[in-house]
Structure formats: C-alpha cells, structure tokens
Design an enzyme around this catalytic site. Structure first.
Site, PDB file in Angstrom:
ATOM      1  N   LYS A 170      44.100  30.509  27.780  1.00 18.67           N
ATOM      2  CA  LYS A 170      44.355  31.921  28.084  1.00 18.67           C
ATOM      3  C   LYS A 170      44.341  32.086  29.603  1.00 18.67           C
ATOM      4  CE  LYS A 170      42.248  35.590  29.393  1.00 18.67           C
ATOM      5  NZ  LYS A 170      43.290  36.366  30.082  1.00 18.67           N
ATOM      6  N   GLY A 201      47.043  37.374  26.937  1.00 15.09           N
ATOM      7  CA  GLY A 201      46.350  38.593  26.532  1.00 15.09           C
ATOM      8  C   GLY A 201      45.147  38.844  27.407  1.00 15.09           C
ATOM      9  N   GLY A 203      41.256  39.533  28.802  1.00 20.48           N
ATOM     10  CA  GLY A 203      39.964  38.868  28.696  1.00 20.48           C
ATOM     11  C   GLY A 203      39.126  39.466  27.584  1.00 20.48           C
ATOM     12  N   GLY A 207      40.044  36.326  25.712  1.00 18.54           N
ATOM     13  CA  GLY A 207      38.953  35.586  26.358  1.00 18.54           C
ATOM     14  C   GLY A 207      37.669  35.698  25.556  1.00 18.54           C
ATOM     15  N   GLU A 245      32.948  27.599  36.112  1.00 19.30           N
ATOM     16  CA  GLU A 245      33.232  27.397  37.533  1.00 19.30           C
ATOM     17  C   GLU A 245      33.326  28.796  38.113  1.00 19.30           C
ATOM     18  OE1 GLU A 245      34.245  27.333  40.796  1.00 19.30           O
ATOM     19  OE2 GLU A 245      36.318  26.840  40.260  1.00 19.30           O
ATOM     20  N   CYS A 279      37.365  30.284  45.701  1.00 19.80           N
ATOM     21  CA  CYS A 279      35.948  30.217  45.320  1.00 19.80           C
ATOM     22  C   CYS A 279      35.150  29.362  46.286  1.00 19.80           C
ATOM     23  CB  CYS A 279      35.798  29.726  43.895  1.00 19.80           C
ATOM     24  SG  CYS A 279      36.766  28.258  43.555  1.00 19.80           S
ATOM     25  N   GLU A 379      29.966  37.488  47.173  1.00 23.47           N
ATOM     26  CA  GLU A 379      31.327  36.968  47.282  1.00 23.47           C
ATOM     27  C   GLU A 379      32.301  38.143  47.427  1.00 23.47           C
ATOM     28  OE1 GLU A 379      33.261  35.159  43.782  1.00 23.47           O
ATOM     29  OE2 GLU A 379      33.723  33.490  45.119  1.00 23.47           O
TER      30      GLU A 379
HETATM   31  P1  NAP Z   1      37.309  37.485  35.830  1.00 30.83           P
HETATM   32  O1  NAP Z   1      37.248  38.865  35.355  1.00 30.83           O
HETATM   33  O2  NAP Z   1      36.129  36.624  35.676  1.00 30.83           O
HETATM   34  O3  NAP Z   1      38.579  36.818  35.093  1.00 30.83           O
HETATM   35  C1  NAP Z   1      38.777  35.445  34.924  1.00 30.83           C
HETATM   36  C2  NAP Z   1      39.391  35.197  33.552  1.00 30.83           C
HETATM   37  O4  NAP Z   1      38.466  35.610  32.539  1.00 30.83           O
HETATM   38  C3  NAP Z   1      40.663  35.999  33.304  1.00 30.83           C
HETATM   39  O5  NAP Z   1      41.536  35.225  32.517  1.00 30.83           O
HETATM   40  C4  NAP Z   1      40.137  37.191  32.537  1.00 30.83           C
HETATM   41  O6  NAP Z   1      41.086  37.860  31.751  1.00 30.83           O
HETATM   42  C5  NAP Z   1      39.080  36.533  31.669  1.00 30.83           C
HETATM   43  N1  NAP Z   1      38.087  37.460  31.121  1.00 30.83           N
HETATM   44  C6  NAP Z   1      37.795  38.736  31.509  1.00 30.83           C
HETATM   45  N2  NAP Z   1      36.840  39.251  30.721  1.00 30.83           N
HETATM   46  C7  NAP Z   1      36.505  38.297  29.821  1.00 30.83           C
HETATM   47  C8  NAP Z   1      35.571  38.227  28.754  1.00 30.83           C
HETATM   48  N3  NAP Z   1      34.779  39.248  28.440  1.00 30.83           N
HETATM   49  N4  NAP Z   1      35.482  37.087  28.052  1.00 30.83           N
HETATM   50  C9  NAP Z   1      36.254  36.037  28.353  1.00 30.83           C
HETATM   51  N5  NAP Z   1      37.166  36.045  29.336  1.00 30.83           N
HETATM   52  C10 NAP Z   1      37.292  37.159  30.076  1.00 30.83           C
HETATM   53  O7  NAP Z   1      37.738  37.434  37.334  1.00 30.83           O
HETATM   54  P2  NAP Z   1      38.739  38.458  38.056  1.00 30.83           P
HETATM   55  O8  NAP Z   1      38.571  39.858  37.586  1.00 30.83           O
HETATM   56  O9  NAP Z   1      40.072  37.896  37.955  1.00 30.83           O
HETATM   57  O10 NAP Z   1      38.157  38.412  39.504  1.00 30.83           O
HETATM   58  C11 NAP Z   1      36.953  39.103  39.786  1.00 30.83           C
HETATM   59  C12 NAP Z   1      36.075  38.324  40.696  1.00 30.83           C
HETATM   60  O11 NAP Z   1      35.821  37.034  40.152  1.00 30.83           O
HETATM   61  C13 NAP Z   1      36.673  38.021  42.045  1.00 30.83           C
HETATM   62  O12 NAP Z   1      36.525  39.053  42.926  1.00 30.83           O
HETATM   63  C14 NAP Z   1      35.907  36.781  42.438  1.00 30.83           C
HETATM   64  O13 NAP Z   1      34.684  37.127  43.004  1.00 30.83           O
HETATM   65  C15 NAP Z   1      35.661  36.080  41.152  1.00 30.83           C
HETATM   66  N6  NAP Z   1      36.626  34.994  40.925  1.00 30.83           N
HETATM   67  C16 NAP Z   1      36.225  33.726  41.089  1.00 30.83           C
HETATM   68  C17 NAP Z   1      37.124  32.690  40.914  1.00 30.83           C
HETATM   69  C18 NAP Z   1      36.757  31.279  41.074  1.00 30.83           C
HETATM   70  O14 NAP Z   1      37.629  30.449  41.298  1.00 30.83           O
HETATM   71  N7  NAP Z   1      35.510  30.895  40.938  1.00 30.83           N
HETATM   72  C19 NAP Z   1      38.445  32.970  40.577  1.00 30.83           C
HETATM   73  C20 NAP Z   1      38.822  34.295  40.407  1.00 30.83           C
HETATM   74  C21 NAP Z   1      37.898  35.292  40.568  1.00 30.83           C
HETATM   75  P3  NAP Z   1      42.044  39.012  32.343  1.00 30.83           P
HETATM   76  O15 NAP Z   1      43.372  38.384  32.315  1.00 30.83           O
HETATM   77  O16 NAP Z   1      41.947  40.159  31.401  1.00 30.83           O
HETATM   78  O17 NAP Z   1      41.568  39.347  33.707  1.00 30.83           O
END
Ligand code: NAP
Ligand code: MG
Length: 475
Positions: A170, A201, A203, A207, A245, A279, A379
């Site tokens: 996903k 779809g 998260g 997810g 990660e 990250c 972050e």
């Molecule tokens: P995120 O919300 O953690 O999203 C990462 C992935 O998880 C996306 O595919 C997301 O789906 C999915 N997801 C969201 N809610 C979920 C749930 N309840 N259960 C399972 N999967 C779920 O990250 P983001 O909103 O894209 O970014 C927010 C913050 O995360 C950033 O500001 C940054 O600090 C951090 N981040 C870290 C990394 C890294 O490489 N470590 C990468 C990106 C972001 P959707 O498609 O619906 O979003």
C-alpha cells in the site's frame, strides 16, 4: 493525466469493489495530475488471499531463481528510467537532478544489491548439533510514505522477493504512481501471480487493514511515529512481527578542524535535498563556539547555491513540500523558531518570492538554538536547520544523542581520532563521515524512536525470514 483506478491482485489489474477515488496533486503546480482508487477491505482481503495462495510455491523457489528474478526486475526498472523520473517529479515535486541521481537510482540499487546478495545468502547453517534453516516469513504487508516513492517500496520488495515472501503493497496516497510503474516492472519481469499485489487506498482503511489482518504475518512500515505506534498496537493483537522505519532529528557534528565552507555546505545540502523531506536528514548542526561566526557567514555565502524552484528546471536544488498539509506543518515549525529565542539567519515564514503557486518553503536557518528547543527536538520534515554551539567534543556528543531519535548522524572534520570517536559514540543506525556515499549492502534503520528492525542488504532480507532450529536431524 495518470488514471490508475485499478488494483493489481493475483497477477491482474482489477476493479475496486468500491467506487471512491482519490485525487493526486502535483505540489509544484497545485493541479490534479490523476487519480487512484480508494481501496476497500474487500479489495485488501482478495490481495492477501492471493499472496497467501502464492506463498507455498514462491517460498520454495531456489536462491538462483530468485536472484535471476531480481536481476530481471532491475533490468525492467532500468528500461523505464524516463518514466520513473517523470512520475516522481510530478507526484512528489522532486527536482529533476535529485530525482534522476537519488530517487530513481536508489530504487534500482536495492534490486541489484538483493540479486547479488541472495546468491550467497546462507539460508541454512550447521552449528554444534543443530541445523538452522531460515524460512520465508509468509505474507508481508508493506506500507510506504511519499518522500522516496521507489526507494522505500523497492528496499522492502527486494528483500521480500530475495527471502521468498509474498507481499501486499500500500503506497502513500500522495505518491501512488511510482508504485504503479513498479507493478509494470514486475509484470514484465515475470513475477509469479500473487507474489506481488498492489492495493491503493487510505492509511485508515488499507494501512490499518494490513496491520489488523489475521492472514498477514509481517508488516514493514515506513512513515511517522504516530502511525508506527498504531501499527504496533494492532500487530500486538495477534503477535504480528512489525518493522518500523520512522523519523529522525539527526545531528551534524562539525569538528573544530573542519573546513568551514565544506561544513556549511554539508549542512545546507542536508536540509535542501528532497526539500528536507528526508528521514535521515541532518537538521541540527552542532558547531564549536569558536567557529560559530565563521559558520554563519559561510551559510550566508553559500545558501544561494541551493535554489528553490520549479522541479523541472535543471538548476533547481529544492522543490516544494509534498502537499499543502506538509507545507503548513513546516510553516508552523518555522513560526515556533521565530517565536523562540533563536536567531533567524536566513529564510523564515511564507513562500519564497516569485513562487506563490506551489507548496514552496524558504530554506530556513536558525542559530543560537538550545538543544531542548522544539525546533531542535522535533522532526520538521522541511528545509529547516537548527544551529547549536558546543564547547568540547564530549558536550557535542551528548547534545547529538539528546533526542528521542537515532536514525542517522553526520561528522565533518579532519582529525582521524576525533572523527572516529564521534562516529562511534553517536547512538544512531547510520553515521556518515565527510559525506561518504551510501553502502546499499549495509543495514539501514534506527535506534530509539527512529524505529525497529533494519532494511537494505542482507539485514533487510533477514527481516523477511524466520530462523528454525532442527536438532536430531539424521545425517
Ligand atoms: P504517515 O501518516 O505515517 O504515512 C505513511 C504511510 O502510512 C502512508 O502510506 C499512509 O497512508 C499510511 N497510514 C496512515 N495512517 C495509517 C494507519 N492508521 N495504519 C496504517 N497505515 C497508515 O506519514 P505522512 O502523513 O505521510 O507524513 C507525516 C510525517 O511522517 C512527516 O511529517 C514526517 O515527520 C514523517 N515521515 C517520515 C518518513 C520516513 O521516511 N521515516 C517518511 C514520511 C513521513 P496515506 O496514504 O493515507 O497517507
Ligand atoms: Mg501530491
């Protein structure tokens, strides 16, 4: 327009059981560039079943067969170079040079590295009176973010295929099209049906469904800490293995004998690369008190060498934030910096001049930041640098290790002893001395709240394996 409103399940593109779609926006233009299907739990169930059905045969393939498959994947990936670059530029707003040299290339490196490593990987081992056999873990659910659309999916997929696990991917709804291209790669390379499944779809539905699914054995996630916690909570219900990660707040320790221009450029490129949406980005520069004024001058002298602008322009170093939401988050942090006692060196709130359309931020540098300040602890995921001064190396190492994170660390300087002491004392998964290039065979992952588990190379393959000990086997 990229319209990909189907999922890829059991070797076929299939319609979603639902009717909802999600728009995908180019963050440089704020225009819609296409849409994907918002998958349902029923779609996910079908994909998991396909992966489950494909597992017995795929897990029994030979190492050579899987290595050959990974090589064919890498070949097909290379054939689509221009497409990958175009798609990642559009969906992420990633500048053309960065997209070509980093985004595109990292995805490829994982497949090539896994192909090489799996040929020699020890899936069995004899010890004392035990025979140890490493079995593929089963069906893996892969959840990826948007900041490196092919790198993050590819490291997980390359390891899974090397291990003999089958998967459901996903991708992020922000950047789903790179995963569609990967699916085309897998089809062309002859990945057996059911081994790879793509369900697009949200998260909250797909997810969350993956981390709750009784027929998924392992969840490999990259993204935010908050979602990581939810995945662990869900996975705990049926003792699912999870690998996370997560984020970071990585230090750049500038030693007192460092070349000040080199150190300043290292710091700027850390926040400017991928618009700070990395990250492992070094976002806290720890600088000796005696070097502070020269370092600030060097930042001012060199910042214009990292222009913010249109991702399609060859001279652009930094593009927009991925979305309006991310832009607002970054702006909030810049405001927190302005409201604190820190001193603004360059940048600040709002969009850069002439870039009113697109989610652009200014490259922003604060100095006189205290180690405990919000902008030195949390972050930001944007192009924001916090400069903190230190008195001696022990203090620098304490400050460097003084966050909840531990994903990466950077050291810049010349004295071999100080470089070694600092690098070996940092409590992080990956330390880079004087901008040395990445090693794709070496483990990648975090200490502390930067995550659990390791990706890349043989450590990445291990995550998709269960070691089994057999004693008393007839010889
Ligand atoms: P995120 O919300 O953690 O999203 C990462 C992935 O998880 C996306 O595919 C997301 O789906 C999915 N997801 C969201 N809610 C979920 C749930 N309840 N259960 C399972 N999967 C779920 O990250 P983001 O909103 O894209 O970014 C927010 C913050 O995360 C950033 O500001 C940054 O600090 C951090 N981040 C870290 C990394 C890294 O490489 N470590 C990468 C990106 C972001 P959707 O498609 O619906 O979003
Ligand atoms: Mg987008």
């Amino acid at each position: 327009m990229y319209n990909y409103i189907q999922h890829y399940i059991n070797g076929q593109w299939v319609d979603s059981t639902g009717n909802e779609t999600i728009d995908v926006i180019n963050p440089a233009t704020e225009q819609k560039i296409g849409e994907i299907s918002s998958g349902t739990e029923e779609d996910l169930d079908k994909a998991v079943q396909a992966a489950r059905d494909a597992f017995p045969a795929f897990s029994q393939t030979t190492q050579e067969e899987r290595a050959a498959l990974l090589d064919r994947i890498a070949d097909e990936y290379e054939k689509r170079k221009d497409k990958f670059i175009e798609v990642i530029m559009e969906e992420l707003g990633s500048p053309i040079n960065f997209t070509t040299n980093v985004q595109y290339q990292m995805g490829l490196n994982h497949f090539r590295t896994a192909a090489k490593l799996v040929r020699d990987f020890a899936f069995t081992e004899q010890r004392e009176n035990s025979f140890i056999q490493k079995d593929a873990i089963g069906v893996a659910g892969l959840i990826t973010p948007w900041n490196f659309p092919t790198n993050q999916a590819s490291t997980k997929l390359a390891s899974a295929f090397a291990a003999g696990s089958t998967v459901v991917l996903k991708p992020s709804t922000e950047t789903p099209f790179a995963a569609v291209l990967l699916t085309e790669v897998f089809e062309a390379a002859g990945v057996p049906k059911g081994v790879f499944n793509l369900v697009n779809g949200t998260g909250s539905t797909i997810g969350n469904g993956i981390s709750n699914h009784p027929n998924i054995d392992f969840v490999s996630f990259t993204g935010s800490g908050g979602v990581g916690t939810k995945i662990m909570e869900n996975g705990a219900q049926d003792i699912k293995k999870v690998s996370l990660e997560l984020g970071g707040k990585s230090p750049i320790v500038v030693l007192d004998d460092a070349d000040v221009d080199y150190a300043a450029k290292t710091a700027i490129s850390n926040i400017a690369g991928n618009t700070g949406q990395v990250c492992t980005a070094g976002t806290r520069a720890l600088v000796p008190e005696s070097m502070h004024d020269d370092f600030i001058q060097a930042i001012k002298n060199h910042i214009s060498e990292y222009p913010v602008g249109d991702p399609k322009d060859e001279s652009t170093f930094t593009g927009p934030q991925v979305s309006e939401d991310q832009w607002k988050t970054v702006q909030d942090y810049i405001q927190k910096g302005l409201d604190s006692e820190a001193t603004l060196v360059t940048g600040g709130a709002g969009k850069p001049e002439g870039l009113e359309t697109g989610y652009y931020s200014k490259l922003t540098v604060f100095t006189n930041v205290k180690p405990e300040d919000t902008i030195a602890q949390e972050e930001i995921f944007g192009p924001v640098l916090s400069i903190i001064t230190y008195k001696d190396l022990d203090e620098a190492i304490d400050i460097a290790n003084g966050t909840i994170y531990g994903l990466a660390g950077y050291v810049v300087g010349n004295d071999p002893e100080a470089l070694t002491k600092t690098a070996r004392s940092l409590r992080s998964g990956r330390i880079v001395v004087n901008n040395e290039k990445a090693d794709f065979t070496a483990p990648f992952g975090g200490f502390g709240q930067s995550g659990i588990g390791r990706e890349w190379g043989d450590y990445g393959i291990e995550e998709f394996l269960e070691p089994k000990t057999i004693v008393g086997l007839p010889s």
